[in-house]
Each structure stands twice: as structure tokens, then as C-alpha cells.
Design an enzyme around this catalytic site. Structure first.
Site, PDB file in Angstrom:
ATOM      1  N   ASP A 209       0.859  -1.201   0.000  1.00  0.00           N
ATOM      2  CA  ASP A 209       0.000   0.000   0.000  1.00  0.00           C
ATOM      3  C   ASP A 209       0.885   1.238   0.000  1.00  0.00           C
ATOM      4  O   ASP A 209       2.101   1.139   0.126  1.00  0.00           O
ATOM      5  CB  ASP A 209      -0.866  -0.014   1.274  1.00  0.00           C
ATOM      6  CG  ASP A 209      -0.011  -0.047   2.529  1.00  0.00           C
ATOM      7  OD1 ASP A 209       0.362   1.013   3.020  1.00  0.00           O
ATOM      8  OD2 ASP A 209       0.331  -1.155   3.017  1.00  0.00           O
ATOM      9  N   ASP A 211       0.517   3.690   2.287  1.00  0.00           N
ATOM     10  CA  ASP A 211       0.227   4.316   3.582  1.00  0.00           C
ATOM     11  C   ASP A 211      -0.869   5.364   3.368  1.00  0.00           C
ATOM     12  O   ASP A 211      -1.917   4.998   2.849  1.00  0.00           O
ATOM     13  CB  ASP A 211       1.516   4.867   4.201  1.00  0.00           C
ATOM     14  CG  ASP A 211       1.400   5.020   5.693  1.00  0.00           C
ATOM     15  OD1 ASP A 211       0.800   4.139   6.333  1.00  0.00           O
ATOM     16  OD2 ASP A 211       1.883   6.024   6.231  1.00  0.00           O
TER      17      ASP A 211
HETATM   18  N1  ADE Z   1       2.253  -2.872   6.958  1.00  0.00           N
HETATM   19  C1  ADE Z   1       1.780  -2.831   5.698  1.00  0.00           C
HETATM   20  N2  ADE Z   1       1.439  -1.574   5.357  1.00  0.00           N
HETATM   21  C2  ADE Z   1       1.704  -0.791   6.430  1.00  0.00           C
HETATM   22  C3  ADE Z   1       1.574   0.587   6.691  1.00  0.00           C
HETATM   23  N3  ADE Z   1       1.099   1.429   5.787  1.00  0.00           N
HETATM   24  N4  ADE Z   1       1.950   1.042   7.918  1.00  0.00           N
HETATM   25  C4  ADE Z   1       2.437   0.190   8.842  1.00  0.00           C
HETATM   26  N5  ADE Z   1       2.575  -1.130   8.637  1.00  0.00           N
HETATM   27  C5  ADE Z   1       2.221  -1.620   7.444  1.00  0.00           C
END
Ligand code: ADE
Length: 247
Positions: A209, A211
Site C-alpha cells: 500500500d 500508507d
Molecule cells: N504494513 C503494511 N502496510 C503498512 C503501513 N502502511 N503502515 C504500517 N505497517 C504496514
């Protein structure tokens, strides 16, 4: 030679060992996150631990990393390969890409971070941490990822947050300014404790992703992390298997 794999989210119970067995280990710090699945990959001895438990019942802040690393030492493992899902803090690290981090920023706050709680008899233990991920182990992962033609990044700074919540947009932007490339909830203090125990440690991070810094993307959700991880987990497993086969 014996390789420990610490399986993160999405890799709770990988079925990758020949003649699998199971071993329980007790430690002075309590129980590790799971029993160890033991066996061989191409003749190399392997022991697999599930960081969040086989049923993913252990949230990031409750992972007993001291017990996990102690148990790995107790089993006589010579190296640790850790896997982790991560968010991308850079446009060029796309969903599904693998990253072999070379640096971490520890932004956790509520975890046991050392085996050296007392300096006995003047034996001061300030563990160097300038290059926390093992250079040779990283190179093996990088060479193998190249041979397998995987989409990967040969270095990157991972910031570990406490969780279990995800970051605010202000935090996400701050982490980018700090120079972090990816974000997760698990590399610290695991990597720190492996260094204290002098076990070479490297990680394979799978980007799931963006974030929440990237305004043309929907903010991260756990469902999205799992969906993208499951879509790409075969690449993590291929990388681990081929890297271990080359030992
Ligand atoms: N693990 C996978 N995506 C994450 C994110 N955006 N923030 C923290 N841990 C994660």
C-alpha cells in the site's frame, strides 16, 4: 548452517519444508510467538516461526521478540530471514514490489528493546547498529531476486511504528521527510535483538500500500494489506526458497 525464517503477516503457515516437524522452545523471556516448523529446503536445515502466531492472534506490540530471538539462538540457527508486509513511502516502490532494507528507523515506544537490562560487573553492552541488516545475507537475497527477475529494490530505509493503528497523514509525510522509504510494525526491535545475539539478520519486505501520504490513492486498510500480500506472497516464498537453496 541452519536458517530461521520469521514469517510475518500473510506468511503465518507456509508449506515449504520437506519432512516437516515441529519443535517447541521455552525461553527465560516466556514463550515464542509459535512453535517452530522444522525441516529442509534443498538439504538446508530451516526452522520457521510465525511472528504473530499461527492464527495471527498476536498484535505487533505484543510480539515477544526477545523470546523469539532467544529461541532461534537456542535452536542453533546461524541466520535469520524475516518477512514483513510494508507500506510504500515512495512513488517508485509499487504495490507488490519487494524491498531488501539496509536501514531502519525505530519509532516504536512500548517494546522490550534489549537483552542487556543490566550491565553485569562493568560489562557495558552498547551494541553497534550502524548497519543493522547483514551485508552478506542481503547480498544473497539481492542476487537471487535478480536471477528470479522479481520486481525489487536492493536497499531502503524501513520505519517501524508501534501500531496497531496506521499512521496519520502528518506522520506519513514526516516519515518521508526523515528519509524512510517503507513503513511496517515489526522490524524493530526484532532486528536489534538479533544484532545483540550476533545472529545475521536480513528482511524481505513486500509493499502492499501507499500508507496515506499519496493523495491520489486510498489510505491503507488492513484488508488491502492482506489482499495485496496474498496476491504476491508467491514471490516472497520463491525468493526465500531459492536464496536458502544457494547456501
Ligand atoms: N504494513 C503494511 N502496510 C503498512 C503501513 N502502511 N503502515 C504500517 N505497517 C504496514
Amino acid at each position: 548452517m541452519k536458517i530461521a525464517i520469521i514469517g510475518g503477516s500473510g506468511l503465518e503457515d507456509p508449506d515449504i519444508l520437506k519432512n516437516p516437524g515441529e519443535t517447541e522452545v521455552e525461553t527465560p523471556y516466556g514463550n515464542p510467538s509459535s512453535s517452530f516448523k522444522t525441516g529442509r529446503i534443498e538439504g538446508v536445515e530451516v526452522a520457521i516461526l510465525s511472528r504473530h502466531g499461527r492464527d495471527h492472534g498476536i498484535p505487533p506490540s505484543q510480539v515477544n521478540s526477545r523470546a523469539n530471538i532467544w529461541a532461534i539462538k537456542e535452536l542453533g540457527c546461524s541466520h535469520i530471514l524475516a518477512t514483513t508486509a510494508c507500506g510504500s513511502l515512495r512513488g517508485e516502490i509499487e504495490r507488490g514490489d519487494l524491498v531488501i532494507p539496509d536501514q531502519f528507523i525505530d519509532f516504536t515506544r512500548h517494546r522490550e528493546i534489549t537483552f542487556f537490562e543490566r550491565f553485569e560487573a562493568g560489562n557495558l553492552q552498547h551494541c553497534p547498529m550502524s548497519d543493522p541488516f547483514d551485508k552478506n545475507l542481503r547480498q544473497k537475497l539481492i542476487d537471487t531476486a535478480g536471477e528470479l527477475n522479481l520486481a525489487f529494490h536492493h536497499k531502503g530505509t524501513v520505519i517501524t511504528i508501534e501500531g496497531p493503528r496506521f499512521s496519520t497523514r502528518a506522520e506519513s509525510n514526516m516519515f518521508r521527510m526523515w528519509g524512510a522509504d517503507i513503513i511496517n510494525m515489526s522490524v524493530a526491535p526484532e532486528c536489534i535483538l538479533a544484532n545483540e545475539m550476533q545472529i545475521p539478520y536480513a528482511a524481505v519486505a513486500l509493499s502492499t500500500d501507499y500508507d496515506c501520504w499519496k493523495t491520489d490513492e486510498a489510505p491503507v486498510t488492513w484488508e488491502e494489506v492482506l489482499r495485496v500480500f496474498n496476491q504476491n506472497v508467491k514471490n516472497v516464498i520463491r525468493l526465500l526458497k531459492h536464496t536458502i537453496a544457494g547456501f
